[in-house]
Design an enzyme around this catalytic site. Structure first.
Site, PDB file in Angstrom:
ATOM      1  N   HIS A 149     -33.529   0.866 -13.018  1.00 47.40           N
ATOM      2  CA  HIS A 149     -34.314   0.394 -11.873  1.00 47.40           C
ATOM      3  C   HIS A 149     -34.930  -0.983 -12.158  1.00 47.40           C
ATOM      4  O   HIS A 149     -35.768  -1.460 -11.388  1.00 47.40           O
ATOM      5  CB  HIS A 149     -35.456   1.369 -11.558  1.00 47.40           C
ATOM      6  N   TRP A 176     -29.975   6.757 -18.097  1.00 47.72           N
ATOM      7  CA  TRP A 176     -30.888   5.668 -17.747  1.00 47.72           C
ATOM      8  C   TRP A 176     -31.197   4.851 -18.983  1.00 47.72           C
ATOM      9  O   TRP A 176     -31.571   5.395 -20.010  1.00 47.72           O
ATOM     10  CB  TRP A 176     -32.183   6.250 -17.167  1.00 47.72           C
ATOM     11  N   ARG A 207     -30.650  -0.734   0.201  1.00 43.64           N
ATOM     12  CA  ARG A 207     -30.926   0.194   1.301  1.00 43.64           C
ATOM     13  C   ARG A 207     -32.057  -0.363   2.146  1.00 43.64           C
ATOM     14  O   ARG A 207     -32.970  -1.020   1.631  1.00 43.64           O
ATOM     15  CB  ARG A 207     -31.321   1.564   0.730  1.00 43.64           C
ATOM     16  N   LYS A 237     -34.950   5.192  -5.000  1.00 44.80           N
ATOM     17  CA  LYS A 237     -34.677   5.823  -3.701  1.00 44.80           C
ATOM     18  C   LYS A 237     -33.748   4.979  -2.825  1.00 44.80           C
ATOM     19  O   LYS A 237     -33.864   4.949  -1.608  1.00 44.80           O
ATOM     20  CB  LYS A 237     -35.980   6.150  -2.946  1.00 44.80           C
ATOM     21  N   SER A 238     -32.796   4.316  -3.473  1.00 46.07           N
ATOM     22  CA  SER A 238     -31.847   3.480  -2.729  1.00 46.07           C
ATOM     23  C   SER A 238     -30.403   3.954  -2.856  1.00 46.07           C
ATOM     24  O   SER A 238     -29.481   3.244  -2.462  1.00 46.07           O
ATOM     25  CB  SER A 238     -31.942   2.027  -3.208  1.00 46.07           C
ATOM     26  N   SER A 285     -38.218   7.718   1.988  1.00 47.99           N
ATOM     27  CA  SER A 285     -37.750   8.592   0.910  1.00 47.99           C
ATOM     28  C   SER A 285     -38.758   8.627  -0.236  1.00 47.99           C
ATOM     29  O   SER A 285     -39.024   9.683  -0.816  1.00 47.99           O
ATOM     30  CB  SER A 285     -36.386   8.102   0.420  1.00 47.99           C
ATOM     31  N   TYR A 330     -26.204   1.135   0.964  1.00 45.33           N
ATOM     32  CA  TYR A 330     -26.320   2.573   1.230  1.00 45.33           C
ATOM     33  C   TYR A 330     -25.734   2.890   2.605  1.00 45.33           C
ATOM     34  O   TYR A 330     -25.014   3.861   2.790  1.00 45.33           O
ATOM     35  CB  TYR A 330     -27.808   2.940   1.177  1.00 45.33           C
ATOM     36  N   THR A 371     -29.248   5.798  -5.928  1.00 47.03           N
ATOM     37  CA  THR A 371     -28.852   5.897  -7.336  1.00 47.03           C
ATOM     38  C   THR A 371     -28.061   7.170  -7.614  1.00 47.03           C
ATOM     39  O   THR A 371     -26.986   7.138  -8.224  1.00 47.03           O
ATOM     40  CB  THR A 371     -30.094   5.894  -8.251  1.00 47.03           C
ATOM     41  N   TRP A 417     -28.099  12.782 -15.199  1.00 47.45           N
ATOM     42  CA  TRP A 417     -28.860  11.924 -16.112  1.00 47.45           C
ATOM     43  C   TRP A 417     -28.203  11.826 -17.496  1.00 47.45           C
ATOM     44  O   TRP A 417     -28.550  10.968 -18.275  1.00 47.45           O
ATOM     45  CB  TRP A 417     -30.306  12.412 -16.251  1.00 47.45           C
TER      46      TRP A 417
END
Length: 287
Positions: free
Chosen positions: A101, A78, A123, A45-46, A131, A186, A48, A73
């Site tokens: 991550h 990933w 972020r 949640k930064s 988020s 961010y 991506t 994706w």
């Protein structure tokens, strides 16, 4: 469902078992990097998804085809996810960018040997928390967040997927291979997306014309990206993500935590942040 039911522990952090089964983690451990690979690294949640939109457009020099026809994706796979094995992507010129991550200490032997180019997105952790709180409430493969206070304690203790935000950030800003890492915020992408595209392109060795830079920045404005069905996760079945509860791409703003935190929660978060980051010399945009 509980952490024990939904998560497994990999290198001391929780990972959602549905997304990261053992065979995928094994695939990652054996993954061989190349020096020209591009790795987008984030705490969840930064930003991506945003970077998964920007980078392919820089690599295609503004050709929108990859981001309008290939789910994000698959266009930026990933390293630790099940699609890395099952998807049809191959490591041709279209696929030199990946996402992860993982903390710095979780990177495999090949990473440290080959030193691929890393885009590390940071972020404001209060916005990451906010988020995440909505995300955990709509994704069936994550533990229900409970109350804001309950989720805040888990977040501050690192008892969430991919562990502690503090440990994650500190591990990457203290990486020795800084010459191959671009740190980007961010918040700076919100403030000046065109300038951010230029900065990323330069780091990736791409010389873009002003028109192409403008085109990429325009497409990647959050409200435009949110309409792209290849990027907004609307293709994910409702049983995994119930976007009637909360959209995966919600607001894309800085400072949304102010709409969620109580005064007591702000004070609690600030106190833990101050303690955990007291020895960090890195300059963050939100400080």
């Amino acid at each position: 469902m509980t952490e024990a039911e939904l998560y497994s522990v990999y290198k001391d952090v929780y990972v959602p078992t549905h997304l990261h089964p053992p065979e995928c983690l094994k695939y990652y451990e054996d993954f061989t990097f190349r020096p020209d690979d591009i790795l987008i690294v984030t705490f969840p949640k930064s930003g991506t998804t945003w970077m998964q939109e920007v980078v392919p457009l820089i690599l295609s020099e503004g050709d929108l085809t990859p981001v309008l026809t290939v789910p994000n994706w698959d266009r930026v796979p990933w390293l630790e996810e099940h699609r890395a094995i099952s998807s049809i992507w191959s490591r041709d010129l279209l696929h030199v960018s990946f996402a992860t991550h993982f903390h710095h200490s979780m990177m495999n032997e090949s990473y440290f040997k080959m030193k691929p180019r890393v885009l590390y997105v940071l972020r404001d952790p209060k916005d990451v928390f906010t988020s995440s709180y909505y995300y955990y409430g709509m994704a069936s493969y994550l533990v229900n967040p409970g109350t804001q206070d309950e989720f805040m304690e888990k977040f501050l203790d690192g008892k969430i997927m991919f562990g502690s935000w503090f440990d994650h950030v500190k591990s990457w800003i203290n990486a020795e291979e800084k010459e191959s890492i671009l740190y980007i915020f961010y918040e700076e992408m919100i403030d000046d997306l065109k300038g951010s595209v230029e900065k990323i392109a330069k780091f990736l060795g791409k010389s873009l014309s002003p028109d192409v830079t403008e085109k990429i920045a325009d497409h990647c404005v959050f409200k435009n990206m949110k309409q792209n069905k290849m990027s907004n996760f609307s293709l994910v079945p409702e049983e995994y993500m119930d976007q009637k509860k909360s959209e995966f791409l919600r607001k894309g703003i800085a400072g949304d935590w102010k709409n969620l935190f109580t005064k007591a929660q702000e004070q609690r978060f600030n106190a833990v942040y101050k303690e955990k980051m007291k020895d960090v010399m890195f300059k963050f945009m939100w400080d």
